[in-house]
Design a protein around this motif. Structure first.
Motif, mmCIF file in Angstrom:
data_model
loop_
_atom_site.group_PDB
_atom_site.id
_atom_site.type_symbol
_atom_site.label_atom_id
_atom_site.label_comp_id
_atom_site.label_asym_id
_atom_site.label_seq_id
_atom_site.Cartn_x
_atom_site.Cartn_y
_atom_site.Cartn_z
ATOM 1 N N GLU A 195 66.457 94.462 25.780
ATOM 2 C CA GLU A 195 67.002 95.355 26.801
ATOM 3 C C GLU A 195 65.947 95.777 27.815
ATOM 4 O OE1 GLU A 195 69.924 98.821 25.967
ATOM 5 O OE2 GLU A 195 67.965 99.776 26.141
ATOM 6 N N ARG A 196 64.746 96.112 27.343
ATOM 7 C CA ARG A 196 63.711 96.649 28.231
ATOM 8 C C ARG A 196 62.895 95.562 28.926
ATOM 9 N NH1 ARG A 196 62.290 101.676 25.645
ATOM 10 N NH2 ARG A 196 64.285 102.678 25.115
ATOM 11 N N ILE A 197 62.565 94.493 28.187
ATOM 12 C CA ILE A 197 61.647 93.475 28.701
ATOM 13 C C ILE A 197 62.397 92.234 29.168
ATOM 14 C CG2 ILE A 197 59.536 92.167 28.220
ATOM 15 C CD1 ILE A 197 59.200 95.173 28.014
ATOM 16 N N GLY A 198 63.565 91.969 28.570
ATOM 17 C CA GLY A 198 64.343 90.806 28.948
ATOM 18 C C GLY A 198 63.980 89.530 28.220
ATOM 19 N N LEU A 199 63.261 89.631 27.094
ATOM 20 C CA LEU A 199 62.908 88.440 26.330
ATOM 21 C C LEU A 199 64.110 87.918 25.565
ATOM 22 C CD1 LEU A 199 59.404 89.368 24.819
ATOM 23 C CD2 LEU A 199 59.898 87.983 26.846
ATOM 24 N N PRO A 200 64.175 86.619 25.297
ATOM 25 C CA PRO A 200 65.269 86.080 24.476
ATOM 26 C C PRO A 200 65.086 86.478 23.015
ATOM 27 C CG PRO A 200 63.680 84.363 24.981
ATOM 28 C CD PRO A 200 63.268 85.563 25.785
ATOM 29 N N LEU A 201 66.157 86.352 22.225
ATOM 30 C CA LEU A 201 66.130 86.770 20.835
ATOM 31 C C LEU A 201 65.061 86.041 20.039
ATOM 32 C CD1 LEU A 201 67.305 88.327 18.441
ATOM 33 C CD2 LEU A 201 69.033 86.525 18.214
ATOM 34 N N GLU A 202 64.853 84.743 20.347
ATOM 35 C CA GLU A 202 63.870 83.967 19.599
ATOM 36 C C GLU A 202 62.474 84.575 19.686
ATOM 37 O OE1 GLU A 202 67.375 81.655 20.414
ATOM 38 O OE2 GLU A 202 66.020 82.775 21.738
ATOM 39 N N GLU A 203 62.151 85.174 20.843
ATOM 40 C CA GLU A 203 60.841 85.808 21.018
ATOM 41 C C GLU A 203 60.878 87.273 20.598
ATOM 42 O OE1 GLU A 203 58.946 85.094 24.815
ATOM 43 O OE2 GLU A 203 60.143 83.284 25.114
ATOM 44 N N ALA A 204 61.966 87.960 20.910
ATOM 45 C CA ALA A 204 62.068 89.386 20.568
ATOM 46 C C ALA A 204 62.134 89.604 19.066
ATOM 47 C CB ALA A 204 63.309 89.992 21.227
ATOM 48 N N LEU A 252 59.325 104.864 21.846
ATOM 49 C CA LEU A 252 60.421 103.917 22.045
ATOM 50 C C LEU A 252 61.445 104.431 23.050
ATOM 51 C CD1 LEU A 252 61.120 102.591 18.428
ATOM 52 C CD2 LEU A 252 59.702 101.581 20.220
ATOM 53 N N LEU A 253 61.581 105.738 23.144
ATOM 54 C CA LEU A 253 62.524 106.326 24.093
ATOM 55 C C LEU A 253 62.030 106.253 25.535
ATOM 56 C CD1 LEU A 253 63.746 109.509 22.165
ATOM 57 C CD2 LEU A 253 65.191 107.598 22.927
ATOM 58 N N THR A 254 60.711 106.256 25.717
ATOM 59 C CA THR A 254 60.162 106.421 27.069
ATOM 60 C C THR A 254 59.398 105.212 27.603
ATOM 61 O OG1 THR A 254 58.161 107.457 26.154
ATOM 62 C CG2 THR A 254 59.993 108.911 26.756
ATOM 63 N N CYS A 255 58.930 104.319 26.733
ATOM 64 C CA CYS A 255 58.046 103.239 27.183
ATOM 65 C C CYS A 255 58.815 101.959 27.491
ATOM 66 C CB CYS A 255 56.977 102.951 26.130
ATOM 67 S SG CYS A 255 55.832 104.332 25.873
ATOM 68 N N ASP A 256 58.310 101.208 28.475
ATOM 69 C CA ASP A 256 58.938 99.957 28.885
ATOM 70 C C ASP A 256 58.022 98.743 28.741
ATOM 71 O OD1 ASP A 256 61.381 101.132 29.624
ATOM 72 O OD2 ASP A 256 60.559 101.706 31.576
ATOM 73 N N SER A 257 56.784 98.955 28.321
ATOM 74 C CA SER A 257 55.866 97.826 28.177
ATOM 75 C C SER A 257 55.964 97.249 26.766
ATOM 76 C CB SER A 257 54.418 98.263 28.456
ATOM 77 O OG SER A 257 53.957 99.140 27.449
ATOM 78 N N LEU A 258 55.738 95.945 26.649
ATOM 79 C CA LEU A 258 55.857 95.263 25.367
ATOM 80 C C LEU A 258 54.869 95.802 24.345
ATOM 81 C CD1 LEU A 258 57.296 93.015 23.815
ATOM 82 C CD2 LEU A 258 55.551 91.413 24.665
ATOM 83 N N GLY A 259 53.623 96.050 24.789
ATOM 84 C CA GLY A 259 52.602 96.559 23.878
ATOM 85 C C GLY A 259 52.969 97.915 23.309
ATOM 86 N N ALA A 260 53.491 98.811 24.162
ATOM 87 C CA ALA A 260 53.864 100.145 23.706
ATOM 88 C C ALA A 260 55.042 100.094 22.738
ATOM 89 C CB ALA A 260 54.198 101.024 24.909
ATOM 90 N N ILE A 261 55.988 99.199 23.011
ATOM 91 C CA ILE A 261 57.143 99.078 22.109
ATOM 92 C C ILE A 261 56.695 98.550 20.751
ATOM 93 C CG2 ILE A 261 59.313 97.855 21.715
ATOM 94 C CD1 ILE A 261 59.751 97.911 24.756
#
Length: 395
Positions: A247-256, A301-310
């Motif tokens: 939802e936040r980064i747009g990665l496909p399921l295989e990567e997420a 998780l509620l506020t961050c949008d970067s992959l590293g923070a998630i």
């Protein structure tokens, strides 16, 4: 000289008893293969999400049905025999997929897996109290959870190996995972069956209502709800971790999907470290630190949008939630030493939170995206902080 020899014998006997019990904890972790297996079954049979989600729902459903009755059975036949029965049921469930991966075959297998695990979790934890007591109980149960987490972590690796390896797997592919774990279950039954464990005699026979009445004790109710929150956060994180990234980064399921592995890695590490930390830090303080850590992670998780923070937030939840169950479980058992079997049944019934939380999170996510689902888990974390504060005066 004689004293030294006696001390050495006691240490060897204790170790020879602990090892088979820890092998049983490893067997307990087989239940977590349901997430990996359901994904493969969905792919093989082209199932819808609702059809595939029935598999994990079935597993947690049986905790509601079998936990309290298992506590009563333990009063009649003992904890060790009850554990042996549970592992035998687990082994049977794991052999069933050898005959195929049809929808109803897998439903039967997962149902038996859930029944076996519900009985095992109810009986194995109090069996540990026949070997370990006092301040060492929480750390020992935590180490057991670490051993259990190893089995959980290995399940997707073994399934992927079976699906991709050139090594002959007798036409089973990813289902070779079931065979490996079934054979391990047989080893666990053999090892525990040959291990002498002295249990206290239980002459009384409790009924279902008598067990449920224990929830009328404020502290037992606090523990029960704490277990529900712990499992809800655990299952909830496994469910939505990849969805947050999608939802936040747009990665496909295989990567997420790697987000789930991150959770398991840090949960396993947390169990391992917790077994040592709890030998020098009080369970109350450690539980408080763990709960605050998870609250900070939820806010990330509620506020961050970067992959590293998630990833960091997911890792902190895994680490913080890794020791909640053994701490609360040990506190519940020690608060009612004369009713360990009944209390154990009630606490394991609390694993039904693994069904309640995902349902609530699903409705919340439909209304507000994954932030709504995170909000449901945050409520569970806030309760754990409340529980920690109440343990000071609760008995």
């Amino acid at each position: 000289m004689n004293t030294s020899q006696n001390h050495t014998t006691i240490q060897k006997t204790s170790l020879m008893q602990i090892i088979p019990v820890m092998l049983c904890f490893f067997t307990m972790g087989f239940v977590d293969l349901v997430g990996t297996a359901s994904n493969y079954v969905q792919k093989d049979l082209q199932l819808t999400d609702s059809q595939a989600n029935l598999f994990p729902s079935l597993v947690f459903f049986w905790f509601l049905i079998f936990s309290v009755p298992t506590g009563m059975v333990m009063n009649k036949i003992g904890r060790k025999k009850t554990v042996l029965i549970s592992i035998a049921i687990t082994a049977l469930s794991l052999f069933i997929p050898v005959f195929g991966n049809g929808y109803f075959i897998m439903l039967t297998a997962f149902s038996l897996l859930g029944i076996g695990n519900a009985i095992m979790q109810t009986s194995l934890n109090p069996l540990v109290t026949n070997l370990i007591s006092g301040d060492k109980l929480a750390s020992t149960l935590t180490f057991g959870q670490f051993v259990k987490a190893i089995a959980s972590f290995l399940a997707p690796i073994l399934a992927a190996w079976g699906a991709t390896t050139l090594t002959p797997t007798f036409g089973l592919g990813w289902r070779i995972l079931f065979v490996i774990y079934a054979l391990t279950s047989i080893m666990a039954v053999s090892a525990l069956g040959a291990t002498p464990i002295e249990e206290e005699n239980t002459e009384r026979a409790s009924g279902t209502m008598e067990c449920l009445k224990l929830l009328g004790r404020p502290f037992i109710l606090l523990c029960f709800l704490g277990i529900m929150c712990h499992v809800g956060i655990d299952v909830g994180t496994n469910t939505i971790a990849p969805k947050i990234i999608m939802e936040r980064i747009g990665l496909p399921l295989e990567e997420a999907g790697f987000a789930t592995s991150v959770y398991f890695i840090f949960r396993t590490a947390g169990c391992f470290l917790g077994a040592f930390i709890l030998r020098s830090v009080s369970p109350k303080i450690f539980l408080g630190i763990s709960s605050v850590t998870m609250l900070a992670a939820m806010l990330m998780l509620l506020t961050c949008d970067s992959l590293g923070a998630i990833y960091t937030g997911i890792a902190l939840i895994g680490f913080g939630n890794s020791n909640v169950f053994p701490i609360i479980f040990a506190q519940a058992l020690t608060s009612s030493p004369k009713e360990k079997n009944e209390v154990s049944g009630l606490m394991i019934m609390g694993l039904f939170g693994g069904t309640v939380f995902p349902l609530a999170m699903g409705y919340a996510a439909d209304a507000a995206g994954q932030a709504g689902a995170i909000g449901i888990m945050t409520a569970g974390v806030i309760y754990l902080i409340y529980y920690t504060l109440k343990t000071k005066t609760s008995k």
